[in-house]
Structures are given as structure tokens and as C-alpha cells.
Design a protein around this motif. Structure first.
Motif, PDB file in Angstrom:
ATOM      1  N   VAL A   1      20.964  58.342  25.541  1.00  0.00           N
ATOM      2  CA  VAL A   1      21.108  59.429  26.499  1.00  0.00           C
ATOM      3  C   VAL A   1      22.593  59.620  26.810  1.00  0.00           C
ATOM      4  O   VAL A   1      23.309  58.659  27.073  1.00  0.00           O
ATOM      5  CB  VAL A   1      20.336  59.135  27.806  1.00  0.00           C
ATOM      6  CG1 VAL A   1      20.602  60.218  28.838  1.00  0.00           C
ATOM      7  CG2 VAL A   1      18.845  59.002  27.512  1.00  0.00           C
ATOM      8  N   GLN A   2      23.010  60.874  26.771  1.00  0.00           N
ATOM      9  CA  GLN A   2      24.381  61.195  27.172  1.00  0.00           C
ATOM     10  C   GLN A   2      24.373  62.311  28.189  1.00  0.00           C
ATOM     11  O   GLN A   2      23.663  63.312  28.033  1.00  0.00           O
ATOM     12  CB  GLN A   2      25.211  61.607  25.960  1.00  0.00           C
ATOM     13  CG  GLN A   2      25.593  60.448  25.052  1.00  0.00           C
ATOM     14  CD  GLN A   2      26.699  60.824  24.082  1.00  0.00           C
ATOM     15  OE1 GLN A   2      26.832  61.981  23.687  1.00  0.00           O
ATOM     16  NE2 GLN A   2      27.501  59.844  23.703  1.00  0.00           N
ATOM     17  N   LEU A   3      25.159  62.131  29.240  1.00  0.00           N
ATOM     18  CA  LEU A   3      25.331  63.137  30.273  1.00  0.00           C
ATOM     19  C   LEU A   3      26.830  63.392  30.407  1.00  0.00           C
ATOM     20  O   LEU A   3      27.574  62.510  30.834  1.00  0.00           O
ATOM     21  CB  LEU A   3      24.744  62.649  31.597  1.00  0.00           C
ATOM     22  CG  LEU A   3      23.254  62.314  31.587  1.00  0.00           C
ATOM     23  CD1 LEU A   3      22.842  61.650  32.893  1.00  0.00           C
ATOM     24  CD2 LEU A   3      22.427  63.567  31.347  1.00  0.00           C
ATOM     25  N   GLN A   4      27.251  64.578  30.018  1.00  0.00           N
ATOM     26  CA  GLN A   4      28.673  64.910  29.978  1.00  0.00           C
ATOM     27  C   GLN A   4      28.994  65.926  31.064  1.00  0.00           C
ATOM     28  O   GLN A   4      28.669  67.102  30.940  1.00  0.00           O
ATOM     29  CB  GLN A   4      29.029  65.480  28.607  1.00  0.00           C
ATOM     30  CG  GLN A   4      30.498  65.790  28.411  1.00  0.00           C
ATOM     31  CD  GLN A   4      31.333  64.545  28.219  1.00  0.00           C
ATOM     32  OE1 GLN A   4      30.889  63.564  27.647  1.00  0.00           O
ATOM     33  NE2 GLN A   4      32.550  64.582  28.726  1.00  0.00           N
ATOM     34  N   ALA A   5      29.659  65.449  32.114  1.00  0.00           N
ATOM     35  CA  ALA A   5      30.034  66.333  33.228  1.00  0.00           C
ATOM     36  C   ALA A   5      31.397  66.956  32.974  1.00  0.00           C
ATOM     37  O   ALA A   5      32.287  66.320  32.387  1.00  0.00           O
ATOM     38  CB  ALA A   5      30.054  65.550  34.533  1.00  0.00           C
ATOM     39  N   SER A   6      31.568  68.190  33.435  1.00  0.00           N
ATOM     40  CA  SER A   6      32.838  68.888  33.284  1.00  0.00           C
ATOM     41  C   SER A   6      32.978  69.911  34.395  1.00  0.00           C
ATOM     42  O   SER A   6      32.020  70.170  35.140  1.00  0.00           O
ATOM     43  CB  SER A   6      32.916  69.574  31.919  1.00  0.00           C
ATOM     44  OG  SER A   6      31.897  70.538  31.787  1.00  0.00           O
ATOM     45  N   GLY A   7      34.172  70.484  34.502  1.00  0.00           N
ATOM     46  CA  GLY A   7      34.389  71.555  35.459  1.00  0.00           C
ATOM     47  C   GLY A   7      35.159  71.163  36.699  1.00  0.00           C
ATOM     48  O   GLY A   7      35.443  72.012  37.549  1.00  0.00           O
ATOM     49  N   GLY A   8      35.484  69.889  36.836  1.00  0.00           N
ATOM     50  CA  GLY A   8      36.249  69.466  37.992  1.00  0.00           C
ATOM     51  C   GLY A   8      37.683  69.956  37.928  1.00  0.00           C
ATOM     52  O   GLY A   8      38.127  70.522  36.933  1.00  0.00           O
ATOM     53  N   GLY A   9      38.404  69.732  39.029  1.00  0.00           N
ATOM     54  CA  GLY A   9      39.808  70.140  39.065  1.00  0.00           C
ATOM     55  C   GLY A   9      40.349  70.085  40.461  1.00  0.00           C
ATOM     56  O   GLY A   9      39.738  69.517  41.373  1.00  0.00           O
ATOM     57  N   LEU A  10      41.529  70.689  40.616  1.00  0.00           N
ATOM     58  CA  LEU A  10      42.198  70.754  41.912  1.00  0.00           C
ATOM     59  C   LEU A  10      42.003  72.148  42.480  1.00  0.00           C
ATOM     60  O   LEU A  10      42.266  73.148  41.800  1.00  0.00           O
ATOM     61  CB  LEU A  10      43.680  70.448  41.726  1.00  0.00           C
ATOM     62  CG  LEU A  10      44.584  70.619  42.948  1.00  0.00           C
ATOM     63  CD1 LEU A  10      44.186  69.635  44.049  1.00  0.00           C
ATOM     64  CD2 LEU A  10      46.048  70.428  42.550  1.00  0.00           C
ATOM     65  N   VAL A  11      41.559  72.213  43.726  1.00  0.00           N
ATOM     66  CA  VAL A  11      41.305  73.499  44.376  1.00  0.00           C
ATOM     67  C   VAL A  11      41.710  73.391  45.842  1.00  0.00           C
ATOM     68  O   VAL A  11      41.657  72.306  46.429  1.00  0.00           O
ATOM     69  CB  VAL A  11      39.817  73.899  44.222  1.00  0.00           C
ATOM     70  CG1 VAL A  11      38.906  72.915  44.929  1.00  0.00           C
ATOM     71  CG2 VAL A  11      39.571  75.313  44.677  1.00  0.00           C
ATOM     72  N   GLN A  12      42.116  74.500  46.401  1.00  0.00           N
ATOM     73  CA  GLN A  12      42.455  74.520  47.821  1.00  0.00           C
ATOM     74  C   GLN A  12      41.192  74.576  48.667  1.00  0.00           C
ATOM     75  O   GLN A  12      40.144  75.071  48.229  1.00  0.00           O
ATOM     76  CB  GLN A  12      43.344  75.716  48.131  1.00  0.00           C
ATOM     77  CG  GLN A  12      44.755  75.593  47.595  1.00  0.00           C
ATOM     78  CD  GLN A  12      45.666  76.690  48.122  1.00  0.00           C
ATOM     79  OE1 GLN A  12      45.216  77.788  48.413  1.00  0.00           O
ATOM     80  NE2 GLN A  12      46.953  76.385  48.220  1.00  0.00           N
ATOM     81  N   ALA A  13      41.311  74.098  49.887  1.00  0.00           N
ATOM     82  CA  ALA A  13      40.195  74.165  50.827  1.00  0.00           C
ATOM     83  C   ALA A  13      39.723  75.620  50.958  1.00  0.00           C
ATOM     84  O   ALA A  13      40.535  76.543  51.028  1.00  0.00           O
ATOM     85  CB  ALA A  13      40.610  73.616  52.179  1.00  0.00           C
ATOM     86  N   GLY A  14      38.406  75.780  50.966  1.00  0.00           N
ATOM     87  CA  GLY A  14      37.831  77.119  51.015  1.00  0.00           C
ATOM     88  C   GLY A  14      37.526  77.696  49.652  1.00  0.00           C
ATOM     89  O   GLY A  14      36.833  78.719  49.541  1.00  0.00           O
ATOM     90  N   GLY A  15      38.022  77.054  48.616  1.00  0.00           N
ATOM     91  CA  GLY A  15      37.818  77.540  47.262  1.00  0.00           C
ATOM     92  C   GLY A  15      36.479  77.106  46.681  1.00  0.00           C
ATOM     93  O   GLY A  15      35.649  76.491  47.360  1.00  0.00           O
ATOM     94  N   SER A  16      36.303  77.438  45.398  1.00  0.00           N
ATOM     95  CA  SER A  16      35.051  77.169  44.708  1.00  0.00           C
ATOM     96  C   SER A  16      35.299  76.510  43.359  1.00  0.00           C
ATOM     97  O   SER A  16      36.333  76.715  42.729  1.00  0.00           O
ATOM     98  CB  SER A  16      34.270  78.472  44.477  1.00  0.00           C
ATOM     99  OG  SER A  16      33.919  79.091  45.690  1.00  0.00           O
ATOM    100  N   LEU A  17      34.312  75.738  42.934  1.00  0.00           N
ATOM    101  CA  LEU A  17      34.283  75.169  41.588  1.00  0.00           C
ATOM    102  C   LEU A  17      32.838  75.155  41.119  1.00  0.00           C
ATOM    103  O   LEU A  17      31.916  75.047  41.936  1.00  0.00           O
ATOM    104  CB  LEU A  17      34.822  73.737  41.567  1.00  0.00           C
ATOM    105  CG  LEU A  17      36.322  73.511  41.604  1.00  0.00           C
ATOM    106  CD1 LEU A  17      36.622  72.022  41.727  1.00  0.00           C
ATOM    107  CD2 LEU A  17      36.996  74.092  40.372  1.00  0.00           C
ATOM    108  N   ARG A  18      32.664  75.207  39.812  1.00  0.00           N
ATOM    109  CA  ARG A  18      31.337  75.073  39.238  1.00  0.00           C
ATOM    110  C   ARG A  18      31.355  73.906  38.255  1.00  0.00           C
ATOM    111  O   ARG A  18      32.077  73.954  37.253  1.00  0.00           O
ATOM    112  CB  ARG A  18      30.921  76.339  38.508  1.00  0.00           C
ATOM    113  CG  ARG A  18      29.455  76.311  38.050  1.00  0.00           C
ATOM    114  CD  ARG A  18      29.182  77.402  37.064  1.00  0.00           C
ATOM    115  NE  ARG A  18      27.759  77.629  36.848  1.00  0.00           N
ATOM    116  CZ  ARG A  18      27.239  78.137  35.733  1.00  0.00           C
ATOM    117  NH1 ARG A  18      28.035  78.471  34.730  1.00  0.00           N
ATOM    118  NH2 ARG A  18      25.933  78.329  35.614  1.00  0.00           N
TER     119      ARG A  18
END
Length: 128
Positions: free
Chosen positions: A1-18
Motif C-alpha cells: 500500500v502506498q499513500l502519496q500526499a502532496s499539495g502542501g506549502g507556505l501560505v499566509q493566514a487566511g489563505g487556502s491550500l488543497r
């Protein structure tokens, strides 16, 4: 089983990430999927979970109303849409799974020991 997470990063407060998690080596629709997070010096913390067919979702109180978990069984993917991010959301976010035991199995499971496979995590940093 492999679970590959992605999409993280640096964002300012109030911002969004997926965040995205690609699963392989499993029968995806037979699993309840979830996201946890772990900040430095803290225990791994439940964030959200979703039923095998996506009809139910469960959230930690700290993210309710800001985060949305979803899944696409055709693509073996699970997502975490994070809006109105706060500095206290800063952590490594992990995708995880546990096999469903019945068609209507509870998804309100917050103990990480009850999940049986983990991805490598993706870092989310929210600046103030």
C-alpha cells in the motif's frame, strides 16, 4: 500500500491550500480515508475522515467549517481543501486509511493507532 500526499506549502493566514493523496496497492473503495496532522513537539492529531463512498464526512472541531475532505474512487484519490488557514494549522499533514468493516461503518475514529497505513506527509506552513 502506498499513500502519496502532496499539495502542501507556505501560505499566509487566511489563505487556502488543497492537499491531495494518491493511493495505490489497495482496493480503494473498501477503505475509510482520513487526514491527520502533526506539529513539532505535538502528538499526531485527527483532522478529517470520509466514508468509503464519500457520503459522510467527519471533522475535528478545530477545522470544522474551514476544511473539506472529499474523495474520487475512480482515481484512487482523497483531497483536503483547507480554507481560512490559521498559523495553528501549521503541521505535517498525513493521509491514512482503515478498512471498512461494513457498508455503514463509523467514520468517527480519531485514534491514529486504528489506521493501518500512512503516507509520508506534506508540510503545511501558515504565516501570520
Amino acid at each position: 500500500v502506498q499513500l502519496q500526499a502532496s499539495g502542501g506549502g507556505l501560505v499566509q493566514a487566511g489563505g487556502s491550500l488543497r492537499l491531495s493523496c494518491a493511493a495505490s496497492g489497495l482496493l480503494f473503495a473498501s477503505n475509510i480515508m482520513a487526514w491527520f496532522r502533526q506539529a513539532p513537539g505535538k502528538e499526531r492529531e485527527f483532522v478529517a475522515s470520509i466514508s468509503w463512498n464519500g457520503d459522510r464526512a467527519y471533522y475535528a472541531d478545530s477545522v470544522k467549517g474551514r476544511f473539506t475532505i472529499s474523495r474520487d474512487n475512480a482515481k484512487n484519490m482523497v483531497y483536503l481543501q483547507m480554507n481560512s488557514l490559521k498559523p495553528e494549522d501549521t503541521a505535517v499533514y498525513y493521509c491514512t486509511k482503515r478498512p471498512r468493516r461494513a457498508v455503514y461503518d463509523t467514520i468517527e475514529v480519531v485514534d491514529p493507532a486504528l489506521y493501518d497505513a500512512w503516507g509520508q506527509g506534506t508540510q503545511v506552513t501558515v504565516s501570520s
